[in-house]
Design an enzyme around this catalytic site. Structure first.
Site, mmCIF file in Angstrom:
data_model
loop_
_atom_site.group_PDB
_atom_site.id
_atom_site.type_symbol
_atom_site.label_atom_id
_atom_site.label_comp_id
_atom_site.label_asym_id
_atom_site.label_seq_id
_atom_site.Cartn_x
_atom_site.Cartn_y
_atom_site.Cartn_z
ATOM 1 N N LYS A 272 0.753 -1.397 0.147
ATOM 2 C CA LYS A 272 0.232 0.255 -0.414
ATOM 3 C C LYS A 272 0.915 1.001 -0.111
ATOM 4 C CE LYS A 272 -1.913 1.697 3.778
ATOM 5 N NZ LYS A 272 -2.712 2.191 4.974
ATOM 6 N N ASP B 36 -6.381 0.854 0.494
ATOM 7 C CA ASP B 36 -6.118 0.922 2.270
ATOM 8 C C ASP B 36 -8.120 0.698 3.158
ATOM 9 O OD1 ASP B 36 -8.144 3.188 1.320
ATOM 10 O OD2 ASP B 36 -7.730 4.866 2.005
#
Length: 322
Positions: free
Chosen positions: A190, A208
């Site tokens: 991420k 996320d």
């Protein structure tokens, strides 16, 4: 076989009166075989024989409308286009001036808000402007600066560790490859995609918590593993759209499509959303659920882009100012 485990079961008396017999859970379980046998002989459904007075209540679940892969692609891309019109200036909400500041800020954003990070990093980067400076920093001094972000000891260890790795392995420069970025302490996929997409212009999907929630709510995918979500959503969009798509979805999740009380009545993509109705549908009540100032457009950054300011956004206050 269904066995009622109520503390008391009412039965009809053959003479027409009612009698109430207290039956313990253990006794109900022992009696069940005889009841089932009796029901079979009389050809009475077992469920009726055991719980005639209070049948088990069930809730009908409507099956989701079948959607072909091509229809899903069209709907997903249309949602992205609609969100692009709502948030034309969508951008990473972390303040940064270079790739080093971005990777550090992204690591610090775990378990806290971007606003809190933006209020904290000016002091950090003023004292340690380069990887070399942060790599040689006194951990206790860094901890004191990072204390407002939470988990400050673990974060101090990560940012000093990644700074040392940058100095020792990459000549003090942030690498522009995914396989190199994920080797840095505190950096996962991420974080790596945030850096690649916003510091190097290389497309990536940032999965996320907001992104995960919304793509499942929109039925783009049923996956729960971030890597599988990334692959499933990546297949719906051209690679060139991935970075902006991430911004659009995350902004929408922060402002309108909240986890507990989505503002369905104020949602610009309500006609395209299979989950419409999970939140408040009254337009006036839904508007009150929009987060941050001016119609849901927050001022998370201390130094937001000019286009954001032109659209009515406001810069966030410095730490301690509000």
């Amino acid at each position: 076989m269904v066995v009622r485990r109520d503390s008391a079961v009412g039965e009809q008396d053959p003479g027409g009166g009612k009698k109430t017999a207290k039956v313990t859970k253990k006794a109900a379980v022992k009696k069940a075989p005889a009841v089932v046998k009796q029901a079979a002989e009389k050809k009475v459904p077992v469920k009726k024989a055991v719980a005639r007075k209070a049948p088990v209540k069930t809730v009908a679940v409507k099956p989701a409308k079948a959607e072909s892969p091509a229809a899903l692609v069209r709907r997903a891309r249309r949602i992205n286009r609609e969100l692009a019109e709502v948030f034309p200036y969508a951008h990473p909400e972390l303040d940064f001036e270079n790739s080093f500041q971005l990777v550090v800020a992204t690591v610090l954003s775990a378990q806290t808000t971007d606003l809190r990070v933006n209020q904290t990093t000016p002091a950090l980067f003023a004292k340690y402007p380069t990887p070399e400076d942060l790599a040689a920093a006194n951990p206790e001094e860094v901890e004191e600066i990072l204390r407002p972000t939470g988990f400050f000891r673990a974060k101090t260890k990560s940012v000093i560790g990644l700074s040392k790795a940058l100095v020792e392995q990459f000549g003090g420069e942030v690498p522009g490859r995914l396989e190199d970025l994920v080797k840095l302490p505190g950096v996962g996929r991420k974080t790596a995609f945030v850096v690649l997409g916003n510091a190097f212009g290389r497309p990536g999907i940032t999965v996320d918590t907001h992104f995960q929630r919304l793509v499942r709510r929109w039925q783009w995918t049923a996956e729960t593993d971030p890597d599988k979500i990334e692959a499933a959503i990546g297949a719906l969009f051209p690679k060139s759209d991935w970075t902006d798509l991430s911004h659009h979805v995350i902004w929408h999740g922060r402002r309108i499509c909240h986890a507990r009380k989505p503002a369905c009545g104020a949602c610009p993509i309500a006609p395209l959303c299979p989950a419409f109705g999970e939140g408040e549908t009254d337009p006036e009540k839904a508007k009150k659920l929009l987060k941050y100032e001016k119609g849901g457009f927050p001022g998370q950054r201390l130094n937001p882009p000019q286009a954001y300011l032109d659209a009515g956004g406001k810069a966030a206050p410095p730490l301690g100012a509000g």
